[in-house]
Design an enzyme around this catalytic site. Structure first.
Site, PDB file in Angstrom:
ATOM      1  N   MET A   1      15.928  44.553 -18.723  1.00 19.47           N
ATOM      2  CA  MET A   1      17.158  43.823 -19.053  1.00 19.47           C
ATOM      3  C   MET A   1      17.185  43.576 -20.558  1.00 19.47           C
ATOM      4  SD  MET A   1      18.850  43.559 -16.309  1.00 19.47           S
ATOM      5  CE  MET A   1      20.204  42.691 -17.106  1.00 19.47           C
TER       6      MET A   1
ATOM      7  N   ASP B   1      25.836  45.493  -9.321  1.00 19.43           N
ATOM      8  CA  ASP B   1      25.165  44.244  -9.695  1.00 19.43           C
ATOM      9  C   ASP B   1      25.440  43.143  -8.678  1.00 19.43           C
ATOM     10  OD1 ASP B   1      23.959  44.744 -12.370  1.00 19.43           O
ATOM     11  OD2 ASP B   1      26.028  45.262 -12.870  1.00 19.43           O
TER      12      ASP B   1
ATOM     13  N   HIS C   1      26.170  51.846 -10.857  1.00 20.88           N
ATOM     14  CA  HIS C   1      25.295  50.664 -10.884  1.00 20.88           C
ATOM     15  C   HIS C   1      26.030  49.485 -10.250  1.00 20.88           C
ATOM     16  CE1 HIS C   1      21.987  48.337 -12.821  1.00 20.88           C
ATOM     17  NE2 HIS C   1      22.895  47.399 -13.021  1.00 20.88           N
TER      18      HIS C   1
HETATM   19  C1  DX5 Z   1      24.244  41.910 -16.187  1.00 23.01           C
HETATM   20  C2  DX5 Z   1      24.296  43.139 -15.343  1.00 23.01           C
HETATM   21  C3  DX5 Z   1      24.747  44.348 -16.064  1.00 23.01           C
HETATM   22  C4  DX5 Z   1      26.132  44.253 -16.656  1.00 23.01           C
HETATM   23  C5  DX5 Z   1      26.037  44.921 -17.975  1.00 23.01           C
HETATM   24  O1  DX5 Z   1      23.525  40.923 -15.568  1.00 23.01           O
HETATM   25  O2  DX5 Z   1      23.007  43.437 -14.802  1.00 23.01           O
HETATM   26  O3  DX5 Z   1      24.606  45.535 -15.278  1.00 23.01           O
HETATM   27  O4  DX5 Z   1      27.136  44.867 -15.891  1.00 23.01           O
HETATM   28  O5  DX5 Z   1      27.211  44.707 -18.647  1.00 23.01           O
HETATM   29  P1  DX5 Z   1      27.407  45.152 -20.165  1.00 23.01           P
HETATM   30  O6  DX5 Z   1      27.157  46.643 -20.218  1.00 23.01           O
HETATM   31  O7  DX5 Z   1      28.820  44.772 -20.436  1.00 23.01           O
HETATM   32  O8  DX5 Z   1      26.413  44.386 -20.989  1.00 23.01           O
HETATM   33 ZN    ZN Z   2      22.731  45.428 -13.790  1.00 22.59          ZN
END
Ligand code: DX5
Ligand code: ZN
Length: 214
Positions: free
Chosen positions: A135, A33, A31
């Site tokens: 989300m 970001d 993934h």
């Molecule tokens: C946050 C990102 C996520 C992030 C999640 O805006 O979209 O993909 O990496 O991180 P964790 O798993 O630490 O909540």
């Molecule tokens: Zn993400």
């Protein structure tokens, strides 16, 4: 359960070993970001970094664009060899057109919704998308606590998918660990994104396996 570890929590000063770990793990995707400092109050990394990552990563790329006007970057995401391009519903004025353009570029189209965006805003697009990314934190940062209301949204989305015959997968991103992952599995999630739970773990491979086995 499918697992998509988020590179956001990896060691940015030395990414190769972390990508190697993902390559050798049971992870289903990587993934990525992307943040622009406009759609979300943070900036992560962009195409030069993702290009380098794509050259050594053997897992399918699951690209999550937290940027305004994501439709302008479809070719660049396609050129990474990405399997899934996730755009935010809130960032797309013409979501249907963007989903079509992602498909025309040969990728799977994912639509992402923020915590305050209702599932029912997807009613008229659900049959056209390959994936919905819910989300479970406000986008922009790793390591935030899971928003419990997301479980209700996953259940609602599962119902919407069954009632329309949509083939969309349900992915959830933010605050995922073994406890919240179990709740999400019971609610009907297909893919879990995990950043800090994987990379903050003494043994990231075990962390991935623990989510895989949910
Ligand atoms: C946050 C990102 C996520 C992030 C999640 O805006 O979209 O993909 O990496 O991180 P964790 O798993 O630490 O909540
Ligand atoms: Zn993400």
């Amino acid at each position: 359960m499918k697992v998509s570890p988020s590179l956001l929590s990896a060691d940015f000063s030395n990414l190769s070993p972390d990508i190697e770990m993902i390559n050798n793990s049971q992870a289903d995707y990587l993934h990525l970001d992307v943040m622009d400092g406009v759609f979300v109050p943070n900036i992560s990394f962009g195409f030069p970094i993702m290009k380098a990552v794509s050259k050594i990563c053997t897992k399918p790329l699951d690209v999550h664009l937290m940027i305004v006007e994501p439709q302008n970057w479809i070719t660049q995401v396609r050129d990474l060899g990405a399997e899934i391009m996730n755009v935010h519903q809130e960032a797309c004025l013409h979501l249907h057109r963007t989903v079509q353009a992602i498909h025309d570029a040969g990728m799977k189209a994912g639509v992402t919704i923020c915590p305050a965006t209702p599932v029912n805003t997807l009613v008229d697009i659900i049959e056209d998308v390959d994936l919905v990314l819910i989300m479970s934190v406000n986008p922009g940062f790793g390591g935030q606590p899971f928003i419990k209301h997301s479980l209700k949204k996953v259940r609602e989305l599962r119902e919407l998918i069954s009632s329309t015959g949509s083939k969309a997968l349900i992915e959830v991103d933010g605050g995922v660990n073994l406890t919240t992952g179990k709740l999400l599995a019971d609610a009907g999630a297909d893919i879990l994104v995990a950043g800090s739970y994987v990379f903050g773990n003494e043994n990231p491979d075990d962390a991935i396996n623990s989510l895989k086995n949910l």
